[in-house]
Design a protein around this motif. Sequence first.
Motif: not given
Length: 622
Positions: A217-229, A571-585
Amino acid sequence: MCRVLALALVAASPALAQSPDAGARSSAAGAVEVVSETDVMVPMRDGVRLATDIHRPAIDGVPIAGTHPILFQRTPYNKSGIGSSAQMRAFVEAGYVVVAQDMRGRYNSEGTFIKYHDTDATDGYDAVEWLVQQPFSNGQVGMWGTSYGAHNQAGAAKLNAPGLSALLLNMGGINNAWDQMVRWKGAFEQYQIVWAFNQLPGETDDPVMDAMLEKEQAYDWLFATPLRKGTSPLAVAPNFEEYYLELATRADKDDWTGPGLNWERYYEQTADIPMLHVAGWYDLFTGSSIKNYEALSRMKQGPQRLVVGPWDHGGNADTSTGDVDFGPESAIEDFATGFHLRWFDHFIKGEENGVATDAPVRLFVMGTGDGRMNADGRLFHGGYWRDGEGWPLPGTQFTNYYFHADGSLRTEAPSEVTSSTTFTFDPTHPVPSIGNAYEFSVGGFDQREEPRHIGSRPPYLPLRARPDVVVFQTEPLEEDVEVVGPIVVRLYGSSSAPDTDFTAKLVDVYPPSADYPSGFDLNLTTGIIRARYRNSPDQQELMQPGTVYEFEIEPFPTANVFKRGHRIRIDISSSDWPRFDVNPNTGEPLGQHRRVVSADNTIHHSPEFSSHVVLPIVPRGP
């Protein structure tokens, strides 16, 4: 109420047989029993009582008279696991009293559990202080543990608990949670979400609810981050939901100052005792462990030692991680018992067993294997153990390798007057984490998208084929290059967005072979920085679109031989997911955004803006 239980029989050790009351212990049975007292409620300074199990050496069901050194661990993962382990029995056999304690709010302890709370340190202090006053104690307490276990034991040392005599910290002990482990220079480490989800089944008595709260379930919810109360399953356990929301939205470094999340502020007052810091090149605590060793070895008289192997989290006895094998010498097979006992027997009992003459630093240098596919289907990367007198190793040559417009990585600085490479970073299609990451594709892998790596998409091509991964690599090497030490990438970048991330990954590029016709792009270490923290960890500064800024990315240190014929690659990029949250820019408050936009991010590689990686090159070892 506590319970007393004889758990096991173990053969009498020479240390026990030679003690002053050896006659009393040498019964006809000729064996030493483990007698356990469980759920002893130890009071803390605020009145909360922590459930504690005490395992003592005994003969014929009677604890052996006299006093003994204590080996102690505090854990959030159920103290009964320590009490039933072969490790506990080995420690008792060697003459120690072994004590295990549930942290506050966990299992049989009172209070409320909050991860990384400052009570981790104060409770550790109070528990050690209580133990040294017990009639079975000789006044010396050693502590050990892995991961949170190591972090917990470090807490008692930060406050200089009386009687604390030696530590063995395995893959834990946060130097600063903002730099690594909770955040990495602003980016949020999302394994914290998975950790919180993993604790949920223990927070409910409803079997149906427990079944719904499985790890997947946790992996599924990674697609919905950021989570809210109140909007995710974490709401069933408010303490874990609060923990996640606080960590995900606490952004500045000066938010992370207490002993539960910060060691570097407490180095000066830390107990001056022998400490062994153990780390793995593919672990999430590598940087913290090395920084703690480096700082404390300068400040303390008590011996500080560092051991780093080619392991992932807790894999000290393993020879492989991910799809890579390092050979039988890479594992410490007796890590749970003999490795620990050797350390504590010397620094607590005073035994002359060779520990005193061990090198301060012992590292496994990866990369001396032949690159074949072994019987388990893993790349044989190999390696060897190397000793050193400090960190970084004496004689290290820090060498700049510059980025060039043609994608080359060379020791010559760029000569083009203006030169840059621009890529588009789309937060809805981030670069998948393939290797290095705790919880997500752990270890070393060929850098190729596959269904087993979260975030991968068909047609599952190598990461180097993605337009948002910019590759800089050397020509095939004419001779071996041994890289051992800290890695720093100094990147000159600009963006069309007010905020974005930049990532850097060090890769050992294998040439094509019979077993790997397309070669093998092996990840060694990776790092990230959130642009708003480029100047200060304590003050957020959004970017002006198009303005060139300097970014310093610090992947974890590593140790690797890049063999002749291989390439060194960044290698240079701007994301490494799901290890780190994705910057929305978008520049919105961290952990609270509702929009995402694509960003055009530019890497500059000119004489004025000469982006490069600094590699610590050492003379080839034996």
